[in-house]
Design a protein around this motif. Structure first.
Motif, mmCIF file in Angstrom:
data_model
loop_
_atom_site.group_PDB
_atom_site.id
_atom_site.type_symbol
_atom_site.label_atom_id
_atom_site.label_comp_id
_atom_site.label_asym_id
_atom_site.label_seq_id
_atom_site.Cartn_x
_atom_site.Cartn_y
_atom_site.Cartn_z
ATOM 1 N N GLU A 42 0.834 -1.209 0.000
ATOM 2 C CA GLU A 42 0.000 0.000 0.000
ATOM 3 C C GLU A 42 0.867 1.257 0.000
ATOM 4 O O GLU A 42 0.612 2.215 -0.744
ATOM 5 C CB GLU A 42 -0.905 -0.022 1.232
ATOM 6 C CG GLU A 42 -1.795 1.179 1.405
ATOM 7 C CD GLU A 42 -2.586 1.108 2.700
ATOM 8 O OE1 GLU A 42 -2.587 2.094 3.457
ATOM 9 O OE2 GLU A 42 -3.173 0.034 2.951
ATOM 10 N N ALA A 43 1.906 1.255 0.837
ATOM 11 C CA ALA A 43 2.798 2.410 0.908
ATOM 12 C C ALA A 43 3.529 2.625 -0.412
ATOM 13 O O ALA A 43 3.721 3.759 -0.863
ATOM 14 C CB ALA A 43 3.810 2.212 2.036
ATOM 15 N N ILE A 63 9.762 4.784 -2.068
ATOM 16 C CA ILE A 63 10.200 3.770 -1.102
ATOM 17 C C ILE A 63 10.905 2.626 -1.822
ATOM 18 O O ILE A 63 12.035 2.251 -1.485
ATOM 19 C CB ILE A 63 9.002 3.225 -0.295
ATOM 20 C CG1 ILE A 63 8.353 4.322 0.534
ATOM 21 C CG2 ILE A 63 9.446 2.069 0.601
ATOM 22 C CD1 ILE A 63 7.050 3.892 1.190
ATOM 23 N N GLU A 64 10.227 2.068 -2.829
ATOM 24 C CA GLU A 64 10.812 0.954 -3.572
ATOM 25 C C GLU A 64 11.982 1.421 -4.438
ATOM 26 O O GLU A 64 12.938 0.665 -4.657
ATOM 27 C CB GLU A 64 9.749 0.267 -4.429
ATOM 28 C CG GLU A 64 8.634 -0.375 -3.623
ATOM 29 C CD GLU A 64 9.135 -1.379 -2.595
ATOM 30 O OE1 GLU A 64 10.050 -2.165 -2.915
ATOM 31 O OE2 GLU A 64 8.618 -1.373 -1.461
ATOM 32 N N GLY A 120 6.250 13.329 0.995
ATOM 33 C CA GLY A 120 4.878 12.842 0.875
ATOM 34 C C GLY A 120 4.574 11.710 1.831
ATOM 35 O O GLY A 120 3.447 11.579 2.327
ATOM 36 N N LEU A 121 5.552 10.863 2.103
ATOM 37 C CA LEU A 121 5.405 9.760 3.056
ATOM 38 C C LEU A 121 5.476 10.263 4.491
ATOM 39 O O LEU A 121 4.726 9.812 5.367
ATOM 40 C CB LEU A 121 6.506 8.732 2.814
ATOM 41 C CG LEU A 121 6.658 7.588 3.816
ATOM 42 C CD1 LEU A 121 5.458 6.652 3.742
ATOM 43 C CD2 LEU A 121 7.948 6.817 3.570
ATOM 44 N N LEU A 139 16.786 9.132 7.830
ATOM 45 C CA LEU A 139 17.487 7.855 7.980
ATOM 46 C C LEU A 139 16.553 6.745 7.513
ATOM 47 O O LEU A 139 15.480 6.537 8.084
ATOM 48 C CB LEU A 139 17.893 7.643 9.439
ATOM 49 C CG LEU A 139 18.632 8.810 10.116
ATOM 50 C CD1 LEU A 139 19.065 8.406 11.517
ATOM 51 C CD2 LEU A 139 19.821 9.267 9.289
ATOM 52 N N PHE A 140 16.971 6.037 6.483
ATOM 53 C CA PHE A 140 16.136 5.018 5.837
ATOM 54 C C PHE A 140 16.782 3.651 6.036
ATOM 55 O O PHE A 140 17.915 3.419 5.606
ATOM 56 C CB PHE A 140 16.028 5.347 4.344
ATOM 57 C CG PHE A 140 15.075 4.485 3.560
ATOM 58 C CD1 PHE A 140 13.816 4.952 3.213
ATOM 59 C CD2 PHE A 140 15.449 3.215 3.136
ATOM 60 C CE1 PHE A 140 12.943 4.164 2.464
ATOM 61 C CE2 PHE A 140 14.587 2.421 2.402
ATOM 62 C CZ PHE A 140 13.326 2.894 2.062
ATOM 63 N N PHE A 141 16.067 2.740 6.694
ATOM 64 C CA PHE A 141 16.567 1.392 6.979
ATOM 65 C C PHE A 141 15.834 0.369 6.116
ATOM 66 O O PHE A 141 14.601 0.361 6.074
ATOM 67 C CB PHE A 141 16.339 1.023 8.450
ATOM 68 C CG PHE A 141 17.141 1.808 9.441
ATOM 69 C CD1 PHE A 141 18.274 1.259 10.026
ATOM 70 C CD2 PHE A 141 16.767 3.095 9.804
ATOM 71 C CE1 PHE A 141 19.016 1.978 10.959
ATOM 72 C CE2 PHE A 141 17.504 3.820 10.726
ATOM 73 C CZ PHE A 141 18.630 3.259 11.310
#
Length: 249
Positions: A24-25, A32-33, A65-66, A86-88
């Motif tokens: 959904e995200a 994100i992807e 946006g997220l 910070l993206f994990f």
């Protein structure tokens, strides 16, 4: 011990993470992807193996946006948010309860040597219990320039002396959006740990026998086995993501 005076609003100590299904995200926020896929593609070209996890410093605007619905839900002014996020990208065994807690957890600062007990590194660590496991897993991120600069930019030392560091965690089928306050105590603790890591000699801490045994361990498992997979030691599991910086940062 004197602690620096708190400057951030009280309500920022009670912020919860926002959880959403990854599919959904990804539909609403394809970045994100894009971040995950670009990181994997880059490392596939540069490494003979893929690490178990990846950590990317991203321009906050790319993920706005997220992130913005989370800010609005918790009364976080966009002007107080750091310019980096910070993206994990974590293994799928980090279930939703694990990343739910980690996404709003202020990191601990500590020093740790490689498996041969040499070359101390300063880390920021996030802790979680995964499923029914008895031990805690610590995700440790080296406090290199990528992360130090991101924290310093959020801290705003010349103006407010506090700021909000946004965090995104992707694991399996779940995305968690959160963050934490960056204040003077975190900045000072990080600086002190970095100075300490540079001044300690292994021979002053460990015996010859301990260093010899550690060298044998490193010969068998590598200097940082916790990058390839979670590593168990003294009842604790450790995972160290590969650190990347997204173009534009």
């Amino acid at each position: 011990m004197n602690h620096p005076e708190k400057k951030h609003p009280d309500h920022l100590e009670r912020v919860s993470a926002c959880l959403m299904p990854r599919a959904e995200a990804a539909l609403a926020h394809p970045e994100i992807e894009n971040i995950c896929n670009d990181a994997v593609a880059y490392l596939s070209e540069k490494r003979t193996y893929l690490p178990a996890s990846i950590y990317v410093v991203v321009d906050t605007e790319e993920l706005r946006g997220l992130l913005e619905p989370h800010w609005n839900a918790h009364g976080i002014d966009a002007r107080d948010v750091g310019p980096r996020t910070l993206f994990f990208y974590l293994p799928s065994n980090f279930n939703l309860w694990a990343i739910l807690g980690m996404a709003t957890q202020p990191p601990e600062t500590f020093n740790r040597p490689q498996l041969d007990l040499r070359n101390n590194t300063t880390y920021l660590g996030w802790s979680a219990r995964i499923g029914s496991e008895a031990g805690v897993t610590v995700v440790q991120v080296p406090a290199g320039w990528e992360t130090s600069d991101a924290l310093s930019a959020a801290f705003r030392s010349t103006t407010h002396e506090w700021g909000w560091m946004p965090v995104v965690m992707v694991a399996g089928d779940t995305v968690a959006v959160g963050g934490f306050v960056v204040e003077e105590e975190l900045e000072l603790g990080l600086q002190a740990a970095i100075m300490s890591a540079q001044s300690v000699l292994p021979e002053e801490v460990y015996s010859e026998e301990e260093l010899a045994a550690a060298a044998e361990q490193a010969e068998l498992n590598g200097l940082k086995p916790w990058i390839i997979d979670r590593w168990r030691e003294d009842g604790q599991l450790t995972l160290e993501p590969e650190v990347l910086v997204r173009d534009g940062v």
